[in-house]
Write a protein that holds these residues in place. Structure first.
Motif, short mmCIF file in Angstrom:
data_model
loop_
_atom_site.label_atom_id
_atom_site.label_comp_id
_atom_site.label_asym_id
_atom_site.label_seq_id
_atom_site.Cartn_x
_atom_site.Cartn_y
_atom_site.Cartn_z
N MET A 122 22.09 50.69 11.77
CA MET A 122 23.40 51.33 11.97
C MET A 122 23.39 52.81 11.59
N MET A 123 22.73 53.11 10.46
CA MET A 123 22.73 54.49 9.97
C MET A 123 21.59 55.33 10.53
N LYS A 124 20.65 54.68 11.25
CA LYS A 124 19.53 55.36 11.90
C LYS A 124 18.61 56.07 10.90
N VAL A 125 18.56 55.55 9.67
CA VAL A 125 17.61 56.06 8.68
C VAL A 125 16.23 55.49 9.02
N ASP A 126 15.19 56.33 8.99
CA ASP A 126 13.87 55.82 9.36
C ASP A 126 13.41 54.74 8.38
#
Length: 555
Positions: free
Chosen positions: A278-282
């Motif tokens: 959801m947050m697109k953190v790697d």
């Protein structure tokens, strides 16, 4: 049910070092969790090796389904090995469960791929996974019961809390081994054959753990029952066919374990999923942030176990569930702001709404990966938004009006595929997606979280609070379950609610929550699942769950 003691420590014979009992039981359980989670961490590689006969998406889903099978079968392991544990003893039973877990894990490392033996490969893999789930279903109850029956009455929460740290330590161990091997070998070699090494080295862990556990004596409580001839002859009948005990099994499940399970899986697994998807953190950054929070939070398993010896199990477990139910939505909202501030800003300034006739919209969840969601304008709009992972709300429209995506004040009309040729439909969908992608970018929606913008201290602090709630509900639960049931059917009685709660309520939480998000478009909607279950546990626990921390479990 066990009787109450007078508050003073019981006099128990220290036939062997209590530290050895705790260390041996905990080490063995860490090893079992290592084996269990290893499969999940390596699901991508397992999919490529054993499910290559189908397309990539379906293969990965099949790999995850085999992972879930291990959770699904855990209650059956609780029944099988709980019964054996109450019939023949705690020590011998968890030696058997450890052996099954270790050998089935080792076998995965040796298993030929789909290319070598065809469909037999995934079938054997599934069989090994089912054996792992059965073994884990028997292991936890045995370890918790064994440690508790060695502990003084006034330290039972402290002693068993070490067993509660084992799932986290097992996850740590699996993570460290996988990360270390990938770094040392390189991705290409690891993907080709190196993924087998973590499974193969489990045979060494098995040998060490078995040797240590072989040094242990039988639980003094079970040994006394055996000497006096008072062990149960039919544990399953006594535990589940008699309402007097079945009632406590149900209360334990709904009034304690179900809430504990969803808090545990939300704090340690769904939080990681939320950061990545959801947050697109790697993935690497998300893993490190979660690992730091886990490292900071793990000592609190022991703290809350110790505290439960002072003030009781019930107030700590139910308080953790209540705080979780109240705090999850604000905590995950704060996590959005800290992990991806650009996304949080875009959601506030230019919220996304899909305006469509709801009866023309499909359920946005496809377990076999074959539906393209391109037969209506609503499906085309929702399918693209689902792929972006951006939160949106739904607004109804008149039938046949066609779907629109509103990004702030901008409006993007989804194409109506009816009557279009295959090529024209593809071109119209591509044009719509390109325009919407540009519109989302103009509104400030980022494709990925900017590493420089992530407020890492704030993310770690939020994750730490989530882990702290995990430790509050999980630290005292083993002691409470042991104390709820009489010695003669304790292993059987406590194992079933624990594994239904954690195997089913908890184990299927990520899948269920993801399906809820996919169906609604709201990235926070999946939180309703743990919130409702945790709230239910608080209500049932307050009304029916007894306090157990002053009970003498020798009875």
């Amino acid at each position: 049910m066990a009787t109450v003691y007078d508050g003073m420590p019981k006099h128990h014979k220290a036939t062997q070092s209590e530290k050895l009992v705790i260390a041996a039981s905990s080490l063995g359980t860490v090893f079992e969790w290592y084996d269990f989670y290893l499969y999940g961490l390596l699901a991508t590689y397992i999919s490529a090796q054993f499910f290559s006969g189908v397309n990539e998406t379906t293969g990965f889903i099949f790999a995850l389904a085999a992972f879930a099978a291990g959770f699904a079968v855990r209650p059956f392991g609780a029944l099988v090995f709980g019964r054996i544990g109450d019939l023949v003893g705690r020590k011998n039973t968890f030696l058997v469960t450890m052996g099954i877990m270790g050998l089935s894990t080792f076998a995965v490392g040796l298993l030929p791929s789909y290319e070598s033996i065809g469909v037999a490969a995934p079938l054997i893999l599934l069989a090994m996974r089912l054996l792992q789930g059965l073994a884990l279903g028997g292991e936890y109850g045995g370890a918790a019961t064994y440690v508790a029956e060695h502990a003084p009455n006034n330290k039972r929460g402290l002693y068993t809390s070490w067993i509660q740290t084992t799932a986290t330590f097992g996850l740590f161990a699996a993570l460290l081994v996988v990360i270390g091997l990938r770094t040392y070998m390189g991705e290409e070699a690891f993907g080709e054959w190196g993924w087998r090494v973590p499974f193969l080295i489990s045979i060494v862990l098995l040998a060490v753990s078995m040797w240590i556990r072989m040094q242990l004596n039988e639980s003094p409580v079970f040994q006394q029952m055996k000497d006096e001839g008072t062990t149960s002859k039919a544990p399953l009948t006594e535990a589940f066919a008699k309402w007097g005990n079945l009632r406590w099994v149900i209360i334990a499940l709904v009034g304690a374990v179900a809430g504990q399970a969803v808090v545990w899986y939300t704090g340690q697994f769904y939080a990681l999923f939320f950061l990545e998807k959801m947050m697109k953190v790697d993935g690497a950054t998300a893993n490190v942030l979660i690992a730091i929070a886990l490292a900071l939070g793990t000592p609190f398993f022991v703290f809350f176990g110790w505290l439960s010896d002072k003030i009781g199990r019930k107030p700590i477990i139910l308080s953790g569930c209540a705080i979780a139910a109240l705090a999850y939505f604000p905590l995950f909202s704060a996590l959005t702001t800290a992990a991806n501030p650009a996304l949080a800003q875009a959601q506030a300034v230019a919220p996304v709404t899909i305006v469509a006739h709801q009866e023309e919209c499909s359920f946005m969840f496809d377990p076999v990966g074959k539906n393209k969601f391109d037969t209506s304008s609503c499906d085309i709009a929702k399918a693209y938004m689902a792929k972006t992972g951006i939160s949106y709300s739904n607004s109804d429209a008149a039938a046949g009006s066609g779907a629109q995506v509103k990004v702030g004040n901008a409006v993007f009309a989804a194409p109506n595929p009816a009557g279009l040729s295959k090529d024209d439909k593809k071109a119209a969908i591509t044009k719509f997606q390109d325009e919407l992608k540009a519109g989302l970018a103009d509104a400030g929606y980022p494709a990925k979280a900017d590493p420089a913008q992530i407020n890492k201290p704030a993310v770690i602090a939020i994750l730490f609070v989530l882990v702290l709630l995990v430790t509050a509900v999980y630290g005292p639960i083993a002691a409470m379950l042991v104390e709820l049931f009489p010695s003669r059917i304790r292993y059987t009685s406590m194992s079933l609610p624990y594994h239904i709660g954690n195997g089913w309520f908890g184990g299927f939480l990520p899948t269920t929550a993801f399906a809820m998000v996919a169906a609604t478009g709201d990235i926070y909607y999946g939180l309703w699942y743990p919130v409702v279950v945790a709230a239910l546990t608080v209500v049932v626990g307050l009304l029916f769950l007894p306090e157990t921390f002053r009970r003498n479990i020798d009875q």
